[in-house]
Write a protein that holds these residues in place. Structure first.
Motif, PDB file in Angstrom:
ATOM      1  N   GLN A 106       0.818  -1.203   0.000  1.00 16.70           N
ATOM      2  CA  GLN A 106       0.000   0.000   0.000  1.00 16.70           C
ATOM      3  C   GLN A 106       0.860   1.264   0.000  1.00 16.70           C
ATOM      4  N   THR A 108       0.054   4.326   1.198  1.00 16.60           N
ATOM      5  CA  THR A 108      -0.104   5.222   2.344  1.00 16.60           C
ATOM      6  C   THR A 108      -0.720   4.462   3.509  1.00 16.60           C
ATOM      7  N   GLU A 115      -4.421   2.103  -1.886  1.00 12.34           N
ATOM      8  CA  GLU A 115      -3.551   2.514  -2.991  1.00 12.34           C
ATOM      9  C   GLU A 115      -2.583   1.354  -3.261  1.00 12.34           C
ATOM     10  N   PRO A 194       3.418   4.977  -6.555  1.00 13.56           N
ATOM     11  CA  PRO A 194       2.631   5.166  -5.332  1.00 13.56           C
ATOM     12  C   PRO A 194       3.026   6.455  -4.631  1.00 13.56           C
ATOM     13  N   THR A 195       2.234   6.860  -3.665  1.00  9.71           N
ATOM     14  CA  THR A 195       2.520   8.057  -2.887  1.00  9.71           C
ATOM     15  C   THR A 195       3.792   7.898  -2.069  1.00  9.71           C
TER      16      THR A 195
END
Length: 225
Positions: A106, A108, A115, A194-195
């Motif tokens: 993920q 976050t 995500e 990804p973030t």
């Protein structure tokens, strides 16, 4: 190497500089683990949600972390939402011969809507591929791999975020074999970054899901095979 080695391991040892060292020995047997680096995907932190402490199996010592086949357990290992630097994670995994396992990465934590950084990671999906797994949405597309079902094996993930998360690369190694070699773009097949390196979701995907996790290390610097 052993995360709990005293004195601290020398530079270059697998667990040097570890931010997380967890051999599961300090938890109450049979109780949910919902503290420190262990959280969940918003399902309350109790049994049927959090990872469970278990003495049924252990790679070392007497206990490990257990993801049962209840279809609801949704435990999350918080990796700290990293956006820069070099980070390495290792843990040992045991999946019984007649069971499957599932996890995802993920972007976050806390997770919220979710995500998925590189899709889903399946082991013996739907019990149709014993000893085989797949990570299904990497920069290289879907990639199959082998794993030793019915015995403990090591999983290693290394992330190079030294040029920032949008240029991040990573390595995914299962049982000493690179599934994705170091330098693979840390994106999905569409090239989406990804973030951050947020966390790992250990989810009970079905009633046939069952696996144990032990001897987990995470910290700055790459981990060798």
């Amino acid at each position: 190497s052993d995360c709990t080695t005293e004195p601290p391991p020398p530079p270059g040892d697998d667990c040097s500089g570890s931010e997380i060292s967890d051999n599961f020995e300090s938890y109450t047997d049979g109780a949910p683990i919902f503290e420190g680096h262990w959280t969940d995907w918003g399902c309350g932190g109790g049994p049927g949600c959090a990872i469970m402490s278990s003495s049924a199996q252990a790679h070392t010592g007497n206990q490990s972390g257990f993801i049962p086949g209840d279809g609801t357990t949704d435990a999350v290992l918080d990796l700290g939402n990293k956006i820069f630097g070099e980070w390495g994670l290792e843990f040992w995994l045991l999946i019984p011969n007649d069971k499957e396992a599932y996890m995802n990465l993920q972007g976050t934590v806390p997770i919220g809507a979710g995500e998925w950084a590189v899709g889903n990671i399946f082991f013996n999906q739907d019990l149709l591929t014993p000893g085989m797994g797949q990570i299904d949405d990497t920069a290289l597309g879907a990639v199959d791999f082998n794993f030793p079902q019915g015995q403990w094996f090591k999983v290693i993930m290394n992330w190079d975020i030294s040029a920032g998360i949008s240029a991040a690369t990573w390595q995914f190694n299962v049982a000493g074999v690179d599934v994705l070699p170091a330098g693979t773009a840390y994106t999905n097949s569409a090239g989406t970054s990804p973030t951050s390196v947020g966390g790992i979701d250990f989810y009970s995907i079905s009633t046939n899901n069952q696996y144990w996790i032990d001897d987990l290390c995470y910290g700055e610097g790459f981990i060798g095979n």
